[in-house]
Design an enzyme around this catalytic site. Structure first.
Site, PDB file in Angstrom:
ATOM      1  N   SER A  30     -27.999 -23.738 -16.061  1.00 49.47           N
ATOM      2  CA  SER A  30     -27.957 -24.723 -14.967  1.00 49.47           C
ATOM      3  C   SER A  30     -28.352 -26.110 -15.473  1.00 49.47           C
ATOM      4  CB  SER A  30     -28.929 -24.312 -13.856  1.00 49.47           C
ATOM      5  OG  SER A  30     -28.490 -23.147 -13.222  1.00 49.47           O
ATOM      6  N   SER A 175     -27.115 -22.541  -1.373  1.00 47.32           N
ATOM      7  CA  SER A 175     -26.381 -22.652  -2.636  1.00 47.32           C
ATOM      8  C   SER A 175     -26.732 -23.946  -3.352  1.00 47.32           C
ATOM      9  CB  SER A 175     -24.866 -22.615  -2.374  1.00 47.32           C
ATOM     10  OG  SER A 175     -24.177 -23.071  -3.523  1.00 47.32           O
ATOM     11  N   GLN A 177     -25.320 -24.934  -5.950  1.00 46.12           N
ATOM     12  CA  GLN A 177     -24.071 -25.571  -6.384  1.00 46.12           C
ATOM     13  C   GLN A 177     -23.540 -26.504  -5.300  1.00 46.12           C
ATOM     14  OE1 GLN A 177     -21.429 -22.425  -7.591  1.00 46.12           O
ATOM     15  NE2 GLN A 177     -22.703 -21.850  -9.329  1.00 46.12           N
ATOM     16  N   ASP A 327     -29.150 -14.566  -9.602  1.00 47.20           N
ATOM     17  CA  ASP A 327     -28.369 -14.034 -10.736  1.00 47.20           C
ATOM     18  C   ASP A 327     -29.012 -12.788 -11.353  1.00 47.20           C
ATOM     19  OD1 ASP A 327     -26.491 -16.046 -10.449  1.00 47.20           O
ATOM     20  OD2 ASP A 327     -27.556 -17.410 -11.781  1.00 47.20           O
ATOM     21  N   LYS A 354     -19.762 -14.098  -6.615  1.00 47.81           N
ATOM     22  CA  LYS A 354     -20.151 -14.548  -7.961  1.00 47.81           C
ATOM     23  C   LYS A 354     -18.974 -14.335  -8.922  1.00 47.81           C
ATOM     24  CE  LYS A 354     -24.105 -16.056  -6.855  1.00 47.81           C
ATOM     25  NZ  LYS A 354     -24.346 -17.498  -6.945  1.00 47.81           N
TER      26      LYS A 354
HETATM   27  C1  S3P Z   1     -26.319 -22.273 -10.017  1.00 45.39           C
HETATM   28  C2  S3P Z   1     -26.489 -21.860  -8.728  1.00 45.39           C
HETATM   29  C3  S3P Z   1     -26.294 -20.467  -8.293  1.00 45.39           C
HETATM   30  C4  S3P Z   1     -26.256 -19.499  -9.474  1.00 45.39           C
HETATM   31  C5  S3P Z   1     -25.440 -20.011 -10.616  1.00 45.39           C
HETATM   32  C6  S3P Z   1     -25.974 -21.334 -11.107  1.00 45.39           C
HETATM   33  C7  S3P Z   1     -26.530 -23.691 -10.352  1.00 45.39           C
HETATM   34  O1  S3P Z   1     -25.066 -20.380  -7.618  1.00 45.39           O
HETATM   35  O2  S3P Z   1     -25.743 -18.240  -9.064  1.00 45.39           O
HETATM   36  O3  S3P Z   1     -25.429 -19.087 -11.693  1.00 45.39           O
HETATM   37  O4  S3P Z   1     -26.642 -24.020 -11.549  1.00 45.39           O
HETATM   38  O5  S3P Z   1     -26.589 -24.497  -9.430  1.00 45.39           O
HETATM   39  P1  S3P Z   1     -24.920 -20.669  -6.019  1.00 45.39           P
HETATM   40  O6  S3P Z   1     -25.130 -22.103  -5.785  1.00 45.39           O
HETATM   41  O7  S3P Z   1     -23.513 -20.245  -5.692  1.00 45.39           O
HETATM   42  O8  S3P Z   1     -25.955 -19.789  -5.382  1.00 45.39           O
END
Ligand code: S3P
Length: 449
Positions: A30, A175, A177, A327, A354
């Site tokens: 991340s 989320s 992301q 994760d 995922k």
């Molecule tokens: C991540 C957010 C998570 C995680 C992913 C990395 C990130 O996803 O599962 O491996 O770096 O922001 P989600 O935002 O879909 O939960």
């Protein structure tokens, strides 16, 4: 850079000796994606140390080059990004291929939405199945336009906003992301972007924005956590130290908890409290898991984690913990298979979207190896016990790195070897995984077949 199109079947067997020693895992995925993206948006040169050189992150590096940043590797894990300033990215001459990486694709949507350019994005067969409307819907309110396949799937085309508007968005799902995509778009807008998340999710974006000089305010409200970003800051390049990825360390630590007599230390692991739900859960299960050398590096908490083999008991994992260990459920499910009693992991609906449908694939992984597992609504139930893990089955990995690694760790603890149909995707997040686990147990316990 693409992983081999040819599947790489692997097998793991019980090692003769326990796992031991002090090891390091690759950089946090991340933080690595964000370091490259914020570096590209900053004024000046960002020096990154400890970058994860896995396929997912290399896709982001390639995309930043296509958008006009100068991105170069200066040594192992050492990278230099000469940025273009907020709003300064240029139109890519070709399609942006984000491979297997949902984080790269979704964060990039935010970045593109704020720039007055046209771009097309695609990914591999796994990424092309994943939902993108969760980012394109809020991003459209900034003035950007998106075109996608049915159901909001990649490939997509985007025309970014000429005068992006600030976003005001309450996330329907927890989320990081989606939150990060909104904040990245908000960087280019004049005014304050507001995002409310129902549950706190990893805050690497907020931390790094501050590190580069942006103004970010965070407040817990009755509606959830409110994040406010002042638009159009000048981001100033700053050095970034990427800690080891707790989501990668999880596999090595879990292996130590499962193989009798093991004791392993993973040094320099990121311990951001919004990422450590697995460690909290393992402790509730009675795991001997300790942190030493706790410190703060580059704005993120970091420490050395030691795990020691011992008896474990089943627990119920509350749904509110999901964002901080999203994760880690596949590897927790493997650990739960050896715990005394029935473990219930609640509220796992997000696992369905995922790299694979991880809820179904995790249950199938356990069932194929003789472990009682079932899905009830959005919960995963694993029946552990003295019998441990029979093994002897093949794990279908569905282009999902974390299933491949979970299956191989299961093989280290099972009575009969466990096969995985394709370990190639491990390269997306954990280059050197098999070699590292083999070094920890002093044998070729994990090997290609
Ligand atoms: C991540 C957010 C998570 C995680 C992913 C990395 C990130 O996803 O599962 O491996 O770096 O922001 P989600 O935002 O879909 O939960």
């Amino acid at each position: 850079m693409a992983h081999s199109a040819v599947p790489q079947p692997f097998r793991a067997s019980r090692p003769a000796a326990p796992l031991s020693g002090t090891h390091r895992v690759p950089g946090d995925k991340s933080i690595s994606h964000r370091a490259l993206m914020f570096g590209a948006l900053a004024v000046g040169t960002t020096e990154i140390t400890g970058l994860l050189e896995g396929e997912d992150v290399l896709r982001t590096a390639a995309a930043m080059r296509q958008l006009g940043a100068v991105v170069e590797q200066t040594g192992p894990g050492a990278w230099r990004v000469a940025g273009r300033g907020v709003g300064g990215l240029v139109e890519p001459a070709d399609v942006l291929d984000m491979g297997n990486s949902g984080t790269a694709a979704r964060l990039l949507c935010g970045l593109l939405a704020g720039h007055p350019i046209f771009a097309v994005m695609t990914g591999d067969a796994s990424l092309r199945k994943r939902p993108m409307l969760r980012v394109t819907e809020p991003l459209s309110t900034s003035g950007a336009s998106f075109w996608m396949r049915q159901g909001g799937r990649l490939p997509l085309a985007v025309r970014g906003a000429v005068e992006p508007l600030p976003l005001d968005y309450r996330l329907p799902v927890a989320s990081a992301q989606v939150k990060s995509a909104c904040l990245l778009a908000g960087l280019c807008a004049r005014g304050t972007t507001r995002v409310i998340e129902p549950e706190p999710t990893r805050d690497h974006t907020e931390n790094m924005l501050r590190h580069f000089g942006a103004t970010v305010r965070v407040e817990d409200t009755p509606q959830g956590r409110l994040i406010e970003l002042e638009g159009q800051p000048e981001l100033v390049a700053a050095p970034i130290l990427v800690p080891g990825d707790p989501s990668s360390a999880a596999f090595l630590l879990a292996a130590a908890l499962l193989v009798p007599g093991s004791r392993v230390t993973v040094a320099n692991v990121g311990l951001n409290p919004l990422r450590t739900g697995l460690f909290e859960t393992l402790r509730e299960m009675g795991a001997r898991l300790t942190v030493t050398n706790a410190r703060t590096e580059g704005g993120e908490p970091v420490g050395d984690l030691t795990a020691e083999y011992g008896p474990l008991r089943a627990v119920e994992v509350p749904p509110g913990r999901a964002p901080s260990m999203i994760d880690e459920y596949p590897i927790l499910a493997v650990v739960a298979a050896t715990a005394q009693g029935t473990t219930r992991m609640r509220g796992l609906q997000e696992l369905r979207v995922k790299e694979s449908d991880r809820l179904a694939a995790t249950a199938a992984m356990l069932a194929a190896n003789g472990v009682g597992a079932e899905i009830a609504g959005d919960d995963l139930i694993v029946r552990g016990g003295e019998a441990g893990i029979p093994g002897g089955g093949t794990v279908a990995t569905h282009m999902d790195h974390r299933l491949a690694m979970s299956g191989l760790v299961m093989g280290l603890a099972a009575r009969a070897p466990v096969a995985v149909d394709d370990a190639a995707f491990i390269e997306t997040s954990f280059p050197g995984f098999a070699a590292l686990l083999n070094a920890a147990c002093g044998a070729a316990a994990i090997e290609p077949t």
